[in-house]
Write an enzyme that holds these catalytic residues in place. Structure first.
Site, PDB file in Angstrom:
ATOM      1  N   CYS A 128      55.048 -35.070   5.154  1.00  0.00           N
ATOM      2  CA  CYS A 128      55.155 -33.300   5.611  1.00  0.00           C
ATOM      3  C   CYS A 128      55.239 -33.522   7.361  1.00  0.00           C
ATOM      4  CB  CYS A 128      55.014 -32.585   4.802  1.00  0.00           C
ATOM      5  SG  CYS A 128      55.704 -31.161   5.705  1.00  0.00           S
ATOM      6  N   CYS A 135      59.982 -30.241   5.302  1.00  0.00           N
ATOM      7  CA  CYS A 135      59.810 -31.777   4.907  1.00  0.00           C
ATOM      8  C   CYS A 135      61.306 -31.455   3.667  1.00  0.00           C
ATOM      9  CB  CYS A 135      59.393 -32.573   4.618  1.00  0.00           C
ATOM     10  SG  CYS A 135      58.702 -32.210   3.307  1.00  0.00           S
ATOM     11  N   ASP A 179      17.772 -23.316  11.138  1.00  0.00           N
ATOM     12  CA  ASP A 179      17.986 -22.179  10.378  1.00  0.00           C
ATOM     13  C   ASP A 179      17.745 -23.394   9.049  1.00  0.00           C
ATOM     14  OD1 ASP A 179      19.530 -20.750  11.532  1.00  0.00           O
ATOM     15  OD2 ASP A 179      21.586 -21.576  11.654  1.00  0.00           O
ATOM     16  N   ASP A 194      32.679   0.953  12.053  1.00  0.00           N
ATOM     17  CA  ASP A 194      33.510   0.785  11.390  1.00  0.00           C
ATOM     18  C   ASP A 194      33.307   0.347   9.554  1.00  0.00           C
ATOM     19  OD1 ASP A 194      35.977   2.494  10.639  1.00  0.00           O
ATOM     20  OD2 ASP A 194      37.010   0.874  11.261  1.00  0.00           O
ATOM     21  N   LYS A 206      30.033   3.544  17.540  1.00  0.00           N
ATOM     22  CA  LYS A 206      30.536   3.962  15.907  1.00  0.00           C
ATOM     23  C   LYS A 206      30.610   2.770  15.138  1.00  0.00           C
ATOM     24  CE  LYS A 206      32.427   7.904  13.361  1.00  0.00           C
ATOM     25  NZ  LYS A 206      33.291   7.391  12.919  1.00  0.00           N
ATOM     26  N   CYS A 261      59.297 -26.714   0.293  1.00  0.00           N
ATOM     27  CA  CYS A 261      59.318 -26.960   1.413  1.00  0.00           C
ATOM     28  C   CYS A 261      60.009 -26.930   2.913  1.00  0.00           C
ATOM     29  CB  CYS A 261      57.925 -28.068   2.174  1.00  0.00           C
ATOM     30  SG  CYS A 261      57.253 -27.928   3.631  1.00  0.00           S
ATOM     31  N   GLU A 294      25.739   5.952  21.251  1.00  0.00           N
ATOM     32  CA  GLU A 294      25.861   4.865  19.818  1.00  0.00           C
ATOM     33  C   GLU A 294      27.277   4.491  19.710  1.00  0.00           C
ATOM     34  OE1 GLU A 294      23.238   5.874  16.800  1.00  0.00           O
ATOM     35  OE2 GLU A 294      22.485   6.992  17.605  1.00  0.00           O
ATOM     36  N   TYR A 350      23.189  -1.653  10.199  1.00  0.00           N
ATOM     37  CA  TYR A 350      22.786  -0.968  11.021  1.00  0.00           C
ATOM     38  C   TYR A 350      22.397   0.844  11.121  1.00  0.00           C
ATOM     39  CZ  TYR A 350      23.401  -3.958  15.544  1.00  0.00           C
ATOM     40  OH  TYR A 350      23.057  -4.627  16.689  1.00  0.00           O
ATOM     41  N   CYS A 352      52.725 -27.542   0.110  1.00  0.00           N
ATOM     42  CA  CYS A 352      53.146 -28.709   0.674  1.00  0.00           C
ATOM     43  C   CYS A 352      52.354 -30.122   0.368  1.00  0.00           C
ATOM     44  CB  CYS A 352      54.478 -28.922   1.751  1.00  0.00           C
ATOM     45  SG  CYS A 352      54.790 -30.341   2.088  1.00  0.00           S
ATOM     46  N   GLU A 412      14.589 -25.548   8.998  1.00  0.00           N
ATOM     47  CA  GLU A 412      13.001 -24.850   9.398  1.00  0.00           C
ATOM     48  C   GLU A 412      13.151 -23.375   7.988  1.00  0.00           C
ATOM     49  OE1 GLU A 412      10.455 -25.888  13.046  1.00  0.00           O
ATOM     50  OE2 GLU A 412      12.383 -24.667  13.409  1.00  0.00           O
ATOM     51  N   LYS A 419      36.419   9.581  19.577  1.00  0.00           N
ATOM     52  CA  LYS A 419      37.389   8.640  18.406  1.00  0.00           C
ATOM     53  C   LYS A 419      38.258   7.630  19.025  1.00  0.00           C
ATOM     54  CE  LYS A 419      37.789   8.841  14.026  1.00  0.00           C
ATOM     55  NZ  LYS A 419      37.238   8.906  13.208  1.00  0.00           N
TER      56      LYS A 419
HETATM   57  S1  IVH Z   1      25.512   9.462  12.921  1.00  0.00           S
HETATM   58  C1  IVH Z   1      24.967  14.027  11.596  1.00  0.00           C
HETATM   59  N1  IVH Z   1      26.058   7.491  14.723  1.00  0.00           N
HETATM   60  O1  IVH Z   1      31.160   7.764  11.359  1.00  0.00           O
HETATM   61  C2  IVH Z   1      25.399  12.586  11.904  1.00  0.00           C
HETATM   62  N2  IVH Z   1      27.660   8.150  12.528  1.00  0.00           N
HETATM   63  O2  IVH Z   1      31.751  10.969  10.158  1.00  0.00           O
HETATM   64  C3  IVH Z   1      26.058  11.485  11.656  1.00  0.00           C
HETATM   65  N3  IVH Z   1      29.561   6.377  11.843  1.00  0.00           N
HETATM   66  O3  IVH Z   1      30.117   8.865   7.719  1.00  0.00           O
HETATM   67  C4  IVH Z   1      26.280  10.409  11.924  1.00  0.00           C
HETATM   68  N4  IVH Z   1      28.094   4.726  14.176  1.00  0.00           N
HETATM   69  O4  IVH Z   1      28.876   7.128   8.370  1.00  0.00           O
HETATM   70  C5  IVH Z   1      26.199   8.373  12.996  1.00  0.00           C
HETATM   71  N5  IVH Z   1      25.974   5.499  15.266  1.00  0.00           N
HETATM   72  C6  IVH Z   1      26.775   6.657  14.727  1.00  0.00           C
HETATM   73  C7  IVH Z   1      27.558   5.786  13.377  1.00  0.00           C
HETATM   74  C8  IVH Z   1      27.884   7.461  11.994  1.00  0.00           C
HETATM   75  C9  IVH Z   1      29.407   5.729  12.586  1.00  0.00           C
HETATM   76  C10 IVH Z   1      29.695   6.979  10.810  1.00  0.00           C
HETATM   77  C11 IVH Z   1      29.095   7.337   9.294  1.00  0.00           C
HETATM   78  C12 IVH Z   1      29.960   9.369   8.973  1.00  0.00           C
HETATM   79  C13 IVH Z   1      30.964   9.458  10.168  1.00  0.00           C
HETATM   80  C14 IVH Z   1      30.742  10.457  10.861  1.00  0.00           C
END
Ligand code: IVH
Length: 670
Positions: free
Chosen positions: A430, A410, A35, A120, A118, A407, A116, A225, A425, A37, A313
């Site tokens: 304390c 104390c 870091d 959030d 998903k 507090c 993959e 990502y 405090c 460097e 999900k």
């Molecule tokens: S594919 C047609 N891959 O999940 C395919 N979505 O309702 C479109 N999300 O708002 C989405 N990780 O932002 C895909 N690995 C992933 C994801 C992903 C998160 C979110 C995406 C979308 C919601 C799908």
């Protein structure tokens, strides 16, 4: 080459190197320099650009600080709609989906699946034209989103330029998110600045991108990502090929796995459920996609979701329960934190009976009342939080919370400075501060005293055996043996680990002291410039801020700490006990050119990058302008003003042969 052209080449060379290291660090998570460097390189570029503002280009890696604030976001129509996903809540539903896919594709076609995580966060689209980042947008309603280009330009994992050979238009799509660690750090900063904390990483990410002022976004730790391609996506014959291509262009592609059967997909989903809690960021499911583009086309879409993909999900990490009472804890720094006592509720397999409410303003803003039904959320190891009340469930018997004026530990009056969200405090004696300090002292990140956890610390404190951290070092095995749960052996073990902590370097000790704003990184910086004796003798804030990475606020906190008589007495007792207060030599470079600053100029037999690398391998630092601090100048053909300057300052000038000779010398042990 003219001097100007030479300089331009030099600056571009440096940019190229910063870009390369950005990719290694932010995209591939595999930095190949330290870091420090990297920081040196980056600063070098910054200072060159500051000298020549006319040469600053918008795609320079330094231009990620954010431009001018907007009045409002422009709307963007997505050329290819951004679809959403059908959901499966149970694994069995995946089997049904697989059957449907197979039915539509017909018997002759075998689907292959990609899974993959998903993530959030918030969906975004990144449009690259001729390999340059031209436009960034949010998903919006899927057809029309908001243009957030300036904000996304501040995100380090989004490159300004693509590598390899991308198509003319490439619209990468993915999820912006914040890691749990960054989220917690951001919330701590928000609180320290008197601003409301975010309820969860997703809100923090979304709020950071939908900011009219890109300078604010630039300060938010966002990352991305990418999981697909909108425009330009037809060029790849499979989804996995598209993800591989994204990666080769230098984009941060979501990791994926391929499966030949739905059973294997289901196993992966089960695995992801287990893995969920140990990931550094939040995921809310697994996305399953048909790999072949041709099969995807055959399957098509219904309503707003493709038939070729489905999201498995997870159970949400949120739950509803009753907030029975609000109590107030006093932390090590004296901060009073309101905590919710909840009717126990199971959230994603963990029983929760307490959650944080951050501070008084948070409770007020969210309109949370004692007796409310509330929504609680948790994420990884982050302390569960009360996110909001459910006002529809009110019975009328709920009551408002008021911060105590004294507090709770104390009994001394508390204070809440103007503009701060935190009530504290301020009584240095304390007991809450002392106990919390003992716990912090022994913790893993601080002195790492094995066996002295929160429980035992509390016990020893309550028994009066350890009233402050210095007394830890007065403990004798004989005092421990009579305690329940202790034997001779375990007592000796504890004493041994206490003794061992005396070997910890000064940076740990400094961090363990619990000075406000001094985290372990800052402690390391200070400990490499000053010893404990220096600090006790009194160091001025100006001397502290000379340390790279130490600002006014930190410097003031350190000076204030060592000015206080009680603190000085404590430090002296710790010194007497044999703790390490010696200044540290951290990460000193090694090699024949260790610590040497070298300027490289003129035309050389190989690209400049080659010599820079050789130089760094030899422990030296590449710098761009010649000053009296320069140790050597490596000059090639037609070296211009730098050579002149070196000569006038008496800086030794080397040719290539001289340079080679210097770096091939053995390091002489001193
Ligand atoms: S594919 C047609 N891959 O999940 C395919 N979505 O309702 C479109 N999300 O708002 C989405 N990780 O932002 C895909 N690995 C992933 C994801 C992903 C998160 C979110 C995406 C979308 C919601 C799908």
């Amino acid at each position: 080459m003219s001097e100007e052209a030479n300089f331009r080449a030099e600056i571009e060379d440096l940019r190229e190197r910063v870009r390369y290291h950005n990719r290694r660090y932010y995209v591939e998570d595999a930095p190949d320099i330290s870091d420090a460097e990297y920081d040196a390189l980056y600063k070098e570029l910054e200072s060159l650009e500051a000298e020549h503002p006319e040469l600053v280009t918008p795609d320079s890696p330094t231009q990620r600080v954010g431009g001018e604030p907007l009045q409002e976001f422009q709307q963007v129509r997505h050329a290819v709609p951004m679809l959403s996903l059908a959901n499966a809540r149970k694994l069995e539903e995946l089997r049904e989906w697989d059957a449907r896919v197979r039915r539509i594709l017909g018997e002759d076609e075998e689907p292959r699946y990609v899974t993959e995580r998903k993530i959030d966060g918030l969906a975004v689209s990144l449009r690259y034209e001729e390999g340059r980042f031209e436009r960034g947008a949010t998903r919006g309603n899927g057809t029309v989103g908001e243009e957030v280009t300036a904000n996304l330009r501040t995100v380090r994992s989004i490159p300004e330029r693509l590598d390899d050979d991308p198509p003319e238009v490439l619209e990468a799509r993915g999820e912006m998110y914040m890691t749990l660690e960054d989220f917690e750090r951001l919330n701590r900063r928000q609180e320290a600045e008197g601003k409301p904390p975010f309820a969860n990483p997703r809100n923090a990410a979304a709020g950071s991108i939908r900011q009219l002022d890109p300078k604010i976004t630039a300060r938010r730790p966002l990352t991305v990502y990418l999981y697909g391609i909108g425009e330009g996506g037809d060029l790849y014959e499979s989804h996995s090929a598209a993800l591989d291509a994204l990666k080769s262009y230098g984009l941060r592609a979501n990791p994926y796995k391929l499966h030949d059967t739905i059973e294997s997909v289901m196993q992966e989903c089960e695995e992801a459920v287990r893995e969920r809690e140990s990931l550094p960021y939040q995921i809310d499911g697994v996305v399953v996609k048909v790999d072949s583009r041709e099969q995807q086309r055959a399957l098509g879409s219904v309503a707003k979701a493709p038939r070729w993909a489905i999201a498995y999900k997870f159970e949400p990490l949120a739950g509803r329960t009753k907030l029975k009472e609000i109590i107030v804890n006093v932390g090590r720094t004296g901060a009073l934190t309101p905590q919710a006592l909840l009717e126990p509720v199971n959230v994603g397999g963990v029983r929760i009976s307490r959650a944080t409410l951050h501070n008084e303003d948070y409770i007020r803003e969210k309109d949370i009342l004692i007796g409310d039904v509330v929504v609680v959320e948790r994420a990884g190891d982050v302390i569960p939080q009360v996110v909001r009340p459910v006002p529809e469930e009110r019975s009328g018997g709920e009551r408002e919370f008021f911060m105590p004026t004294e507090c709770p530990v104390c009994g001394e009056p508390v204070s809440r400075p103007e503009g701060e969200a935190v009530t504290r405090c301020v009584n240095a004696r304390c007991p809450a501060l002392a106990l919390e300090h003992i716990i912090h002292w022994a913790s893993k990140a601080a002195m790492e005293i094995e066996g002295l956890g929160e429980k035992l610390s509390t016990r020893l404190f309550d028994l009066g055996l350890v009233k402050d951290v210095a007394e830890i070092y007065d403990l004798k095995a004989e005092q421990l043996v009579p305690l329940e749960g202790f034997g001779e052996k375990s007592a000796e073990n504890l004493i041994r680990s206490i003794e061992k902590s005396k070997e910890q370097p000064f940076s740990r000790v400094l961090y363990a002291l619990g000075i406000r704003h001094v985290g372990n990184v800052t402690a390391g910086l200070i400990a490499s410039s000053f010893s404990g004796e220096d600090l006790l003798r009194g160091v001025e804030t100006e001397r502290l801020t000379e340390i790279e990475g130490v600002g006014e606020v930190v410097a003031r906190a350190v000076v204030d700490y060592f000015a206080l008589e009680d603190n000085r007495a404590l430090v002296q007792r710790l010194m007497k006990a044999g703790l390490n207060f010696e200044r540290e030599a951290v990460g000193a470079p090694e090699g024949p050119l260790a610590g040497k600053r070298v300027v490289i100029t003129g035309t050389l037999s190989r690209p400049r990058g080659y010599f820079v690398e050789r130089l760094e391998e030899a422990g030296g630092t590449f710098t761009s302008s010649v000053s009296k601090n320069t140790d050597y100048v490596l000059a090639g053909e037609e070296a211009g003003s730098k050579l002149e300057r070196a000569n006038s300052l008496g800086v030794p000038v080397l040719d290539e042969a001289g340079f080679e000779e210097l770096i091939s010398q053995e390091t002489v042990a001193s």
